[in-house]
Design a protein around this motif. Sequence first.
Motif, mmCIF file in Angstrom:
data_model
loop_
_atom_site.group_PDB
_atom_site.id
_atom_site.type_symbol
_atom_site.label_atom_id
_atom_site.label_comp_id
_atom_site.label_asym_id
_atom_site.label_seq_id
_atom_site.Cartn_x
_atom_site.Cartn_y
_atom_site.Cartn_z
ATOM 1 N N GLY A 1 0.796 -1.223 0.000
ATOM 2 C CA GLY A 1 0.000 0.000 0.000
ATOM 3 C C GLY A 1 0.824 1.267 0.000
ATOM 4 N N LYS A 2 2.024 1.197 -0.559
ATOM 5 C CA LYS A 2 2.912 2.364 -0.582
ATOM 6 C C LYS A 2 2.288 3.520 -1.355
ATOM 7 C CE LYS A 2 6.117 1.766 -3.367
ATOM 8 N NZ LYS A 2 5.268 2.444 -4.396
ATOM 9 N N SER A 3 1.756 3.238 -2.547
ATOM 10 C CA SER A 3 1.149 4.295 -3.352
ATOM 11 C C SER A 3 -0.119 4.831 -2.690
ATOM 12 C CB SER A 3 0.831 3.776 -4.756
ATOM 13 O OG SER A 3 2.016 3.452 -5.450
ATOM 14 N N THR A 4 -0.845 3.950 -2.014
ATOM 15 C CA THR A 4 -2.026 4.383 -1.269
ATOM 16 C C THR A 4 -1.628 5.380 -0.186
ATOM 17 O OG1 THR A 4 -3.224 2.327 -1.655
ATOM 18 C CG2 THR A 4 -3.891 3.626 0.254
ATOM 19 N N VAL A 5 -0.597 5.055 0.574
ATOM 20 C CA VAL A 5 -0.130 5.947 1.627
ATOM 21 C C VAL A 5 0.379 7.254 1.025
ATOM 22 C CG1 VAL A 5 1.613 6.261 3.435
ATOM 23 C CG2 VAL A 5 0.400 4.077 3.230
ATOM 24 N N LYS B 1 -4.482 7.098 -11.674
ATOM 25 C CA LYS B 1 -5.766 6.436 -11.421
ATOM 26 C C LYS B 1 -6.325 6.860 -10.073
ATOM 27 C CE LYS B 1 -9.027 3.206 -11.614
ATOM 28 N NZ LYS B 1 -10.183 3.288 -12.550
ATOM 29 N N MET B 2 -5.479 6.954 -9.067
ATOM 30 C CA MET B 2 -5.929 7.298 -7.725
ATOM 31 C C MET B 2 -6.444 8.732 -7.623
ATOM 32 S SD MET B 2 -3.013 5.427 -5.397
ATOM 33 C CE MET B 2 -2.874 3.632 -5.352
ATOM 34 N N PHE B 3 -5.996 9.582 -8.562
ATOM 35 C CA PHE B 3 -6.442 10.972 -8.553
ATOM 36 C C PHE B 3 -7.421 11.277 -9.686
ATOM 37 C CE2 PHE B 3 -2.656 11.213 -5.938
ATOM 38 C CZ PHE B 3 -2.981 12.173 -4.987
#
Length: 270
Positions: A28-32, A61-63
Amino acid sequence: MAAPTGSTDNLSSVKHVILVLSGKGGVGKSTVASQLTLGLLNAGKKVGILDVDLCGPSIPKMFNLENRDVHMCQKGWLPVFIDDEKRLGVMSIAFLLDNKDEAVVWRGPRKTAMIRQFLTDVCWEDIEYLIIDTPPGTSDEHIAVVENLKNYNPDGAILVTTPQAVSVGDVRREATFCQKTGIPILGIVENMSGFVCPNCKECSNVFSKGGGEALAQELDLPFLGCIPLDQNLSLSLEQGQSFLTHYADSPASAALTSIVDRLIQIDKDL
């Protein structure tokens, strides 16, 4: 897209540079990294996030920024901003690919050159915080980042782990990498630390717990906090929404906000 050819010192105006590292993938590095970025934005900071995971870029994608184009100015590449006020800018290799499903099959030297361009040729203007989301491990990409940041005295790195012993062991090696390369470690975050029930909000330990905190004590490093699993966090990332805004009352949101507050305080003390 043609690469910028100028030599403008775009990082010199950035006040705080923070790397987010992990010893292995899937923690979950990119999540954090994305949630810390949004947390800093909510705290009134002007922020940028640089995705240097060249083979697995997930930040756009997350943004909710997929299929956006990167433009150029006299000083280099302009990041993709999520707001008209330009308070949060995003840069990723994904913006430079013709097809989002296209694999980046590059050898080390080309990766190193691309990262060097990202660190020198992106015009961040006057942002306060630059969060750098790195790939897992301690390979060419990490060495390229460290070497190109030496002259800018980055604040340091946040190490992300999950509670399990195999992840903690990999993060221990990541800490050794930081020590060998002279990157200060700001602290350790334990992700996926328990599961928040969507009905009663009780947090249960699906995996083991406390591995990250124990490692921080062993290495005499700050422990920044535990982030529990929350299905709404996963859904927010899939939909490109701000979890911290839409689910501000969740335990995971409270944990992330606390980590951001501690991070800001650490930077004040530097």
